[in-house]
Design an enzyme around this catalytic site. Structure first.
Site, PDB file in Angstrom:
ATOM      1  N   ASP A 273     -31.864  89.428  66.775  1.00 31.90           N
ATOM      2  CA  ASP A 273     -31.104  88.424  66.852  1.00 31.90           C
ATOM      3  C   ASP A 273     -29.539  89.149  67.749  1.00 31.90           C
ATOM      4  O   ASP A 273     -28.811  89.927  66.888  1.00 31.90           O
ATOM      5  CB  ASP A 273     -30.695  87.669  65.948  1.00 31.90           C
ATOM      6  CG  ASP A 273     -30.122  86.110  67.159  1.00 31.90           C
ATOM      7  OD1 ASP A 273     -29.999  85.676  68.179  1.00 31.90           O
ATOM      8  OD2 ASP A 273     -28.725  86.121  66.890  1.00 31.90           O
TER       9      ASP A 273
ATOM     10  N   GLU B 292     -33.349  90.462  71.201  1.00 31.53           N
ATOM     11  CA  GLU B 292     -32.573  89.555  71.929  1.00 31.53           C
ATOM     12  C   GLU B 292     -31.178  90.128  73.224  1.00 31.53           C
ATOM     13  O   GLU B 292     -30.123  90.478  72.405  1.00 31.53           O
ATOM     14  CB  GLU B 292     -32.395  88.314  71.822  1.00 31.53           C
ATOM     15  CG  GLU B 292     -31.513  87.563  72.625  1.00 31.53           C
ATOM     16  CD  GLU B 292     -30.479  86.802  72.179  1.00 31.53           C
ATOM     17  OE1 GLU B 292     -29.940  85.765  72.204  1.00 31.53           O
ATOM     18  OE2 GLU B 292     -30.195  86.992  70.861  1.00 31.53           O
TER      19      GLU B 292
ATOM     20  N   ASP C 204     -17.960  90.014  62.421  1.00 34.88           N
ATOM     21  CA  ASP C 204     -18.153  91.171  62.791  1.00 34.88           C
ATOM     22  C   ASP C 204     -18.452  91.749  61.641  1.00 34.88           C
ATOM     23  O   ASP C 204     -17.722  92.055  61.082  1.00 34.88           O
ATOM     24  CB  ASP C 204     -17.657  91.390  63.965  1.00 34.88           C
ATOM     25  CG  ASP C 204     -18.479  91.588  65.088  1.00 34.88           C
ATOM     26  OD1 ASP C 204     -19.342  91.440  65.005  1.00 34.88           O
ATOM     27  OD2 ASP C 204     -17.945  92.942  65.127  1.00 34.88           O
TER      28      ASP C 204
ATOM     29  N   PHE D 287     -36.402  79.991  97.823  1.00 32.12           N
ATOM     30  CA  PHE D 287     -36.615  81.377  96.798  1.00 32.12           C
ATOM     31  C   PHE D 287     -37.658  82.674  97.027  1.00 32.12           C
ATOM     32  O   PHE D 287     -38.905  81.582  97.582  1.00 32.12           O
ATOM     33  CB  PHE D 287     -36.950  80.961  95.334  1.00 32.12           C
ATOM     34  CG  PHE D 287     -36.689  82.234  94.297  1.00 32.12           C
ATOM     35  CD1 PHE D 287     -35.400  82.402  93.976  1.00 32.12           C
ATOM     36  CD2 PHE D 287     -37.575  83.383  94.439  1.00 32.12           C
ATOM     37  CE1 PHE D 287     -35.134  84.091  93.250  1.00 32.12           C
ATOM     38  CE2 PHE D 287     -37.475  84.476  93.650  1.00 32.12           C
ATOM     39  CZ  PHE D 287     -36.288  84.481  93.206  1.00 32.12           C
TER      40      PHE D 287
ATOM     41  N   ASP E 166     -43.775  78.122  95.671  1.00 31.31           N
ATOM     42  CA  ASP E 166     -42.556  77.380  95.528  1.00 31.31           C
ATOM     43  C   ASP E 166     -42.251  76.425  96.557  1.00 31.31           C
ATOM     44  O   ASP E 166     -41.573  75.337  96.782  1.00 31.31           O
ATOM     45  CB  ASP E 166     -41.169  78.525  95.673  1.00 31.31           C
ATOM     46  CG  ASP E 166     -40.840  78.747  96.218  1.00 31.31           C
ATOM     47  OD1 ASP E 166     -41.494  78.842  97.500  1.00 31.31           O
ATOM     48  OD2 ASP E 166     -39.594  79.062  97.026  1.00 31.31           O
TER      49      ASP E 166
HETATM   50 CA    CA Z   1     -20.706  92.903  66.558  1.00 32.23          CA
HETATM   51 CA    CA Z   2     -40.263  79.953  98.635  1.00 32.74          CA
END
Ligand code: CA
Ligand code: CA
Length: 479
Positions: A232, A260, A201, A301, A426
């Protein structure tokens, strides 16, 4: 400045060295540009510990872009340095901007191990020592003898790291913090302190490290000509270091970037945005998890809440929206793959909204043959065309139903064909009365996706009843 930009993540985890990705980029650059891709994120281009079988995240030598016979090959998984530079050049020739993926949190694959005093930490609470300091043998010496000081004569040793996860003398796994070092506080707070992720690290409080990484960043920008960075694992990196590093790099040119920060909790993302002074856009991880949950809920959902607690809703100018990526693929570390049936809905939600920079995933676009995942190229290309040609004007939302949601772009005067109605469910299919505004009034609409065959007439007041099928999306444009 192009409107309606679209980023594409141009790789997936299971690519093989034989796929020669850099060559593929060169071949496809023109097609991608004509399709409407304006920005491309390429995978880490430098040599990883696994040589040509390394996806690039086990960073070994940041200066070896496939140029030196290190870790078993000259080339990386994606090709040689010359092929990488050619790929960037070909993207630029086709007016596509390039994001380089860079891994600064850790190094893996040291040339030598060395003795160092270290305390072992509790894995669930890294603020707590499990043992008193003792001598361990850590893989922390990086000499790069094959590169022989080309580009940089910097050699890494244990002074440049905070800790590691392997004691070679005891053949023991653990999280070892080097004596005299502390985990940085400006990181994610999971596991007490999430500075440590893997490998050796890097210690961003070491001035030699800071200086070397600035030198390297400048070298990288000038050597490759990239237009931006995908950063990253930023939740494991001292946030103030990252913000300062990007600021310094932006003195060279106005670099784009995306970080990220893998956490679905908006509070954690807000903290990072605050710490980095709103200078680093982030992937919309909370949105990814909303899409993931919706895809796994068989219609149960609440679609009216699909954008709730997301970056794109709360910090639209800092949101890079995406559906899946190389880490969420089947078999990968952050597996959370969005189910097939929901994918078109998810792509409509990133590609056809006004807010956020959408990022298309290579694995969705071309498919993932090793895991029997089919290409969605036809569907995605249609939505890209809609974004390019129709996604203009005001956006009006109808996020008012448990199953069926919709939004309108009212069109503008510069793009005569522009304006659309997106409607998705959905659960069961159905219709919704929508007002599309005056520019689109008194017109006949058809479903660009072809999912619904009938046409819709919008009256003088701009009202029409638009439809979608069950578990599906329709995109209505003027006939
Ligand atoms: Ca680190
Ligand atoms: Ca739904």
């Amino acid at each position: 400045m192009k409107e309606n930009r679209i980023l594409m993540q141009y790789f997936e985890w299971y690519l093989k060295p034989e796929d020669k990705l850099w060559q593929q980029v060169s071949r496809e650059a023109k097609n991608l540009s004509e399709t409407g891709i304006t920005d491309i994120w390429l995978p880490p281009a430098y040599k990883g510990a696994g040589g040509k079988y390394d996806a690039g995240y086990s960073a070994y030598d940041l200066y070896d872009l496939g140029e030196f016979n290190q870790k078993g090959s000259i080339e990386t998984k994606y090709g040689t340095k010359d092929e990488y530079l050619q790929a960037i050049n070909d993207l630029h020739e086709n007016s596509i901007d390039v994001y380089a993926d860079i891994v600064l949190n850790h190094k893996i694959g040291a040339d030598e191990a060395e003795y160092v005093l270290a305390s072992e930490e509790e894995s669930q609470n890294r603020n707590k020592d499990k043992t008193l300091p003792k001598k361990i043998k850590a893989w922390t010496k990086y000499n790069f003898t094959v590169r022989n000081n080309k580009y940089s004569d910097f050699k890494w040793n244990y002074n440049h790291f905070n800790g590691t996860d392997w004691d070679e003398s005891g053949r023991k796994n653990g999280i070892f913090r080097f004596s005299g070092k502390h985990w940085d506080q400006n990181v994610d707070q999971e596991n007490g302190n999430y500075d440590y992720l893997m490998g050796a690290d890097i210690d961003f409080n070491n001035s030699e490290v800071v200086e070397e990484l600035q030198k390297w960043g400048k070298w990288y920008i000038n050597f490759t000509g990239v237009d931006g960075f995908r950063l990253d694992a930023v939740k494991h990196i001292k946030s103030t270091f990252m913000a300062n590093w990007i600021k310094t790099m932006r003195e060279i040119k106005p670099l784009k970037c995306v970080g990220e920060y893998w956490n679905r909790d908006m509070e954690a993302l807000k903290w990072y945005i605050y710490k980095t002074n709103s200078t680093i856009p982030l992937f919309d991880v909370p949105l990814h998890y909303n899409l993931y949950e919706a895809s796994n809920s068989n219609g149960n959902f609440d679609m009216s809440k699909i954008l709730d607690n997301t970056l794109v809703k709360q910090y639209p100018e800092l949101a890079v929206t995406f559906v899946d990526n190389h880490d969420t693929e089947p078999g990968q570390a952050l597996f959370s793959w969005i189910q097939d049936w929901f994918k078109p809905l998810a792509y409509a939600l990133i590609l056809l909204r006004k807010e956020g920079l959408p990022c298309i995933f290579y694995g969705d676009y071309y498919g993932i043959p090793s895991h029997n995942i089919n290409s969605m190229k036809e569907t995605i290309d249609k939505m890209i065309a809609v974004r390019k040609n129709y996604a203009y004007g005001e956006q009006i939302d109808y996020f008012d139903n448990y199953n069926i949601i919709s939004w309108v772009r009212t069109g503008d005067d510069i793009h005569p064909m522009s304006g659309f109605v997106v409607i998705m469910s959905d659960g069961p299919g159905g219709g919704k009365t929508i007002n599309v505004g005056s520019k689109l009034a008194n017109k006949v609409f058809y479903d660009y996706t072809g999912n619904v065959k009938e046409t819709v007439y919008v009256d003088q007041e701009g009202n029409g009843i638009f439809y979608c099928n069950g578990g599906s999306v329709s995109i209505w444009v003027k006939k």
